[in-house]
Design a protein around this motif. Structure first.
Motif, PDB file in Angstrom:
ATOM      1  N   GLU A   1     -32.954 -19.394  19.864  1.00  0.00           N
ATOM      2  CA  GLU A   1     -33.964 -18.373  19.566  1.00  0.00           C
ATOM      3  C   GLU A   1     -35.250 -18.626  20.346  1.00  0.00           C
ATOM      4  OE1 GLU A   1     -32.646 -17.482  14.944  1.00  0.00           O
ATOM      5  OE2 GLU A   1     -34.085 -19.078  15.397  1.00  0.00           O
ATOM      6  N   TRP A   2     -35.658 -19.885  20.432  1.00  0.00           N
ATOM      7  CA  TRP A   2     -36.868 -20.241  21.163  1.00  0.00           C
ATOM      8  C   TRP A   2     -36.725 -19.898  22.649  1.00  0.00           C
ATOM      9  CZ3 TRP A   2     -41.727 -20.966  20.270  1.00  0.00           C
ATOM     10  CH2 TRP A   2     -42.529 -21.582  21.230  1.00  0.00           C
ATOM     11  N   GLU A   3     -35.565 -20.211  23.220  1.00  0.00           N
ATOM     12  CA  GLU A   3     -35.336 -19.907  24.631  1.00  0.00           C
ATOM     13  C   GLU A   3     -35.370 -18.404  24.879  1.00  0.00           C
ATOM     14  OE1 GLU A   3     -31.699 -22.093  25.247  1.00  0.00           O
ATOM     15  OE2 GLU A   3     -32.794 -23.889  25.899  1.00  0.00           O
ATOM     16  N   LYS A   4     -34.819 -17.611  23.945  1.00  0.00           N
ATOM     17  CA  LYS A   4     -34.879 -16.144  24.070  1.00  0.00           C
ATOM     18  C   LYS A   4     -36.318 -15.657  23.984  1.00  0.00           C
ATOM     19  CE  LYS A   4     -30.332 -14.923  22.281  1.00  0.00           C
ATOM     20  NZ  LYS A   4     -29.611 -14.285  21.164  1.00  0.00           N
ATOM     21  N   LEU A   5     -37.083 -16.226  23.069  1.00  0.00           N
ATOM     22  CA  LEU A   5     -38.491 -15.872  22.920  1.00  0.00           C
ATOM     23  C   LEU A   5     -39.255 -16.196  24.205  1.00  0.00           C
ATOM     24  CD1 LEU A   5     -40.329 -14.787  20.581  1.00  0.00           C
ATOM     25  CD2 LEU A   5     -40.885 -17.165  20.109  1.00  0.00           C
ATOM     26  N   GLU A   6     -38.954 -17.354  24.767  1.00  0.00           N
ATOM     27  CA  GLU A   6     -39.605 -17.793  26.003  1.00  0.00           C
ATOM     28  C   GLU A   6     -39.295 -16.842  27.158  1.00  0.00           C
ATOM     29  OE1 GLU A   6     -40.221 -22.052  28.202  1.00  0.00           O
ATOM     30  OE2 GLU A   6     -38.260 -21.648  27.320  1.00  0.00           O
ATOM     31  N   LYS A   7     -38.044 -16.433  27.272  1.00  0.00           N
ATOM     32  CA  LYS A   7     -37.651 -15.523  28.355  1.00  0.00           C
ATOM     33  C   LYS A   7     -38.280 -14.149  28.189  1.00  0.00           C
ATOM     34  CE  LYS A   7     -33.311 -17.737  29.433  1.00  0.00           C
ATOM     35  NZ  LYS A   7     -31.879 -17.766  29.132  1.00  0.00           N
ATOM     36  N   GLY A   8     -38.480 -13.723  26.934  1.00  0.00           N
ATOM     37  CA  GLY A   8     -39.052 -12.410  26.675  1.00  0.00           C
ATOM     38  C   GLY A   8     -40.528 -12.301  26.990  1.00  0.00           C
ATOM     39  N   LYS A   9     -41.230 -13.452  27.030  1.00  0.00           N
ATOM     40  CA  LYS A   9     -42.665 -13.492  27.341  1.00  0.00           C
ATOM     41  C   LYS A   9     -43.459 -12.479  26.506  1.00  0.00           C
ATOM     42  CE  LYS A   9     -42.547 -16.577  30.642  1.00  0.00           C
ATOM     43  NZ  LYS A   9     -42.897 -17.928  30.363  1.00  0.00           N
ATOM     44  N   THR A  10     -43.141 -12.386  25.235  1.00  0.00           N
ATOM     45  CA  THR A  10     -43.865 -11.491  24.339  1.00  0.00           C
ATOM     46  C   THR A  10     -45.304 -11.972  24.169  1.00  0.00           C
ATOM     47  OG1 THR A  10     -43.290 -12.757  22.366  1.00  0.00           O
ATOM     48  CG2 THR A  10     -41.753 -10.982  23.031  1.00  0.00           C
TER      49      THR A  10
ATOM     50  N   GLU B   1     -47.995 -22.868   6.260  1.00  0.00           N
ATOM     51  CA  GLU B   1     -46.776 -22.071   6.395  1.00  0.00           C
ATOM     52  C   GLU B   1     -46.068 -22.535   7.650  1.00  0.00           C
ATOM     53  OE1 GLU B   1     -47.803 -17.954   6.541  1.00  0.00           O
ATOM     54  OE2 GLU B   1     -48.374 -17.893   4.432  1.00  0.00           O
ATOM     55  N   ILE B   2     -44.729 -22.442   7.631  1.00  0.00           N
ATOM     56  CA  ILE B   2     -43.956 -22.879   8.794  1.00  0.00           C
ATOM     57  C   ILE B   2     -43.014 -21.776   9.243  1.00  0.00           C
ATOM     58  CG2 ILE B   2     -42.167 -23.971   7.361  1.00  0.00           C
ATOM     59  CD1 ILE B   2     -41.959 -26.156   9.582  1.00  0.00           C
ATOM     60  N   ILE B   3     -42.874 -21.655  10.559  1.00  0.00           N
ATOM     61  CA  ILE B   3     -41.818 -20.825  11.126  1.00  0.00           C
ATOM     62  C   ILE B   3     -40.875 -21.763  11.862  1.00  0.00           C
ATOM     63  CG2 ILE B   3     -43.079 -18.648  11.252  1.00  0.00           C
ATOM     64  CD1 ILE B   3     -43.653 -19.194  14.165  1.00  0.00           C
ATOM     65  N   VAL B   4     -39.585 -21.485  11.734  1.00  0.00           N
ATOM     66  CA  VAL B   4     -38.566 -22.375  12.288  1.00  0.00           C
ATOM     67  C   VAL B   4     -37.658 -21.569  13.210  1.00  0.00           C
ATOM     68  CG1 VAL B   4     -36.696 -23.983  11.767  1.00  0.00           C
ATOM     69  CG2 VAL B   4     -38.616 -23.721  10.147  1.00  0.00           C
ATOM     70  N   TYR B   5     -37.576 -22.015  14.452  1.00  0.00           N
ATOM     71  CA  TYR B   5     -36.702 -21.393  15.435  1.00  0.00           C
ATOM     72  C   TYR B   5     -35.595 -22.364  15.815  1.00  0.00           C
ATOM     73  CZ  TYR B   5     -40.318 -17.889  16.365  1.00  0.00           C
ATOM     74  OH  TYR B   5     -41.231 -16.880  16.250  1.00  0.00           O
TER      75      TYR B   5
ATOM     76  N   ARG C   1     -32.507 -27.967  16.846  1.00  0.00           N
ATOM     77  CA  ARG C   1     -31.338 -27.760  17.699  1.00  0.00           C
ATOM     78  C   ARG C   1     -30.530 -26.549  17.237  1.00  0.00           C
ATOM     79  NH1 ARG C   1     -29.177 -29.373  21.724  1.00  0.00           N
ATOM     80  NH2 ARG C   1     -30.275 -31.311  21.997  1.00  0.00           N
ATOM     81  N   LYS C   2     -30.220 -26.489  15.959  1.00  0.00           N
ATOM     82  CA  LYS C   2     -29.478 -25.347  15.413  1.00  0.00           C
ATOM     83  C   LYS C   2     -29.731 -25.267  13.914  1.00  0.00           C
ATOM     84  CE  LYS C   2     -25.277 -28.048  14.947  1.00  0.00           C
ATOM     85  NZ  LYS C   2     -23.875 -28.188  15.285  1.00  0.00           N
ATOM     86  N   THR C   3     -29.437 -24.107  13.352  1.00  0.00           N
ATOM     87  CA  THR C   3     -29.562 -23.894  11.913  1.00  0.00           C
ATOM     88  C   THR C   3     -28.612 -22.781  11.505  1.00  0.00           C
ATOM     89  OG1 THR C   3     -31.060 -23.326  10.108  1.00  0.00           O
ATOM     90  CG2 THR C   3     -31.533 -22.328  12.237  1.00  0.00           C
ATOM     91  N   VAL C   4     -28.117 -22.867  10.292  1.00  0.00           N
ATOM     92  CA  VAL C   4     -27.236 -21.817   9.772  1.00  0.00           C
ATOM     93  C   VAL C   4     -27.987 -20.884   8.819  1.00  0.00           C
ATOM     94  CG1 VAL C   4     -25.121 -23.173  10.052  1.00  0.00           C
ATOM     95  CG2 VAL C   4     -26.386 -23.300   7.899  1.00  0.00           C
ATOM     96  N   GLU C   5     -29.183 -21.281   8.424  1.00  0.00           N
ATOM     97  CA  GLU C   5     -29.974 -20.462   7.507  1.00  0.00           C
ATOM     98  C   GLU C   5     -30.526 -19.231   8.220  1.00  0.00           C
ATOM     99  OE1 GLU C   5     -30.775 -20.518   4.207  1.00  0.00           O
ATOM    100  OE2 GLU C   5     -29.314 -22.132   4.033  1.00  0.00           O
ATOM    101  N   PRO C   6     -30.581 -18.097   7.525  1.00  0.00           N
ATOM    102  CA  PRO C   6     -31.241 -16.924   8.116  1.00  0.00           C
ATOM    103  C   PRO C   6     -32.720 -17.228   8.380  1.00  0.00           C
ATOM    104  CG  PRO C   6     -30.100 -16.347   6.063  1.00  0.00           C
ATOM    105  CD  PRO C   6     -30.053 -17.832   6.201  1.00  0.00           C
ATOM    106  N   PHE C   7     -33.283 -16.600   9.393  1.00  0.00           N
ATOM    107  CA  PHE C   7     -34.659 -16.864   9.814  1.00  0.00           C
ATOM    108  C   PHE C   7     -35.642 -16.806   8.654  1.00  0.00           C
ATOM    109  CE2 PHE C   7     -38.760 -15.724  11.677  1.00  0.00           C
ATOM    110  CZ  PHE C   7     -38.882 -16.695  12.651  1.00  0.00           C
ATOM    111  N   GLU C   8     -35.529 -15.785   7.827  1.00  0.00           N
ATOM    112  CA  GLU C   8     -36.497 -15.579   6.752  1.00  0.00           C
ATOM    113  C   GLU C   8     -36.382 -16.596   5.614  1.00  0.00           C
ATOM    114  OE1 GLU C   8     -32.868 -13.095   6.099  1.00  0.00           O
ATOM    115  OE2 GLU C   8     -34.258 -13.290   7.776  1.00  0.00           O
ATOM    116  N   ARG C   9     -35.325 -17.407   5.572  1.00  0.00           N
ATOM    117  CA  ARG C   9     -35.151 -18.398   4.505  1.00  0.00           C
ATOM    118  C   ARG C   9     -35.391 -19.835   4.967  1.00  0.00           C
ATOM    119  NH1 ARG C   9     -33.598 -17.272  -0.117  1.00  0.00           N
ATOM    120  NH2 ARG C   9     -32.522 -19.229  -0.478  1.00  0.00           N
ATOM    121  N   ARG C  10     -35.525 -20.045   6.251  1.00  0.00           N
ATOM    122  CA  ARG C  10     -35.636 -21.412   6.784  1.00  0.00           C
ATOM    123  C   ARG C  10     -36.855 -22.168   6.274  1.00  0.00           C
ATOM    124  NH1 ARG C  10     -34.285 -19.658  12.890  1.00  0.00           N
ATOM    125  NH2 ARG C  10     -32.243 -18.781  12.372  1.00  0.00           N
ATOM    126  N   SER C  11     -37.945 -21.485   6.106  1.00  0.00           N
ATOM    127  CA  SER C  11     -39.180 -22.173   5.688  1.00  0.00           C
ATOM    128  C   SER C  11     -39.043 -22.774   4.296  1.00  0.00           C
ATOM    129  CB  SER C  11     -40.364 -21.203   5.719  1.00  0.00           C
ATOM    130  OG  SER C  11     -40.168 -20.158   4.787  1.00  0.00           O
TER     131      SER C  11
END
Length: 130
Positions: free
Chosen positions: A99-108, A91-95, A68-78
């Motif tokens: 951030e996930w919704e932005k990624l989804e809209k970007g369709k990268t 290995e884990i990536i945490v959004y 739902r939310k996190t205060v940790e910087p992206f590179e430290r969440r794992s």
């Protein structure tokens, strides 16, 4: 404590590596524990070679979490996640949801790969999460 990592038999030069079924089962057990102890998880899953079923000896497990939310910087969440009970290196990536919704809209290209390949082991609609 018994290690779950692949081991070489004392009488053989063959390395037995966990197969997809074993890794999936372990991931689902790990997921249940994470959901129990970590409020705010919206989705957990894995992608990469185990999700595509083209894993081999030495393959690791690529894990993804949406919270739902996190205060940790992206590179430290794992660093907050203990993956040691999984039977292969992981290995884990945490959004965050935003951030996930932005990624989804970007369709990268990366998002399209995730959208196609992720095996979700837990998924909660974000509006029903507490």
């Amino acid at each position: 404590m018994q290690s779950n990592m692949p081991v070489r038999s004392l009488n053989s030069c063959v390395l037995k590596w966990p197969d997809r079924k074993e890794v999936d089962r372990a991931m689902r057990l790990w997921t249940a524990e994470q959901v129990r102890v970590r409020p705010g998880i919206l989705r957990l899953g894995y992608f990469g070679s185990y999700a595509r079923s083209d894993w081999g000896v030495g393959s690791d497990l690529d894990v993804i979490a949406i919270v739902r939310k996190t205060v940790e910087p992206f590179e430290r969440r794992s660093l907050e996640w203990d993956l040691s009970s999984l039977p292969v290196p992981a290995e884990i990536i945490v959004y965050s949801l935003l951030e996930w919704e932005k990624l989804e809209k970007g369709k990268t290209r990366f998002f399209r790969m995730l959208d196609r390949d992720v095996v979700w082991t837990f998924s909660m609609h974000p509006h029903t999460a507490q």
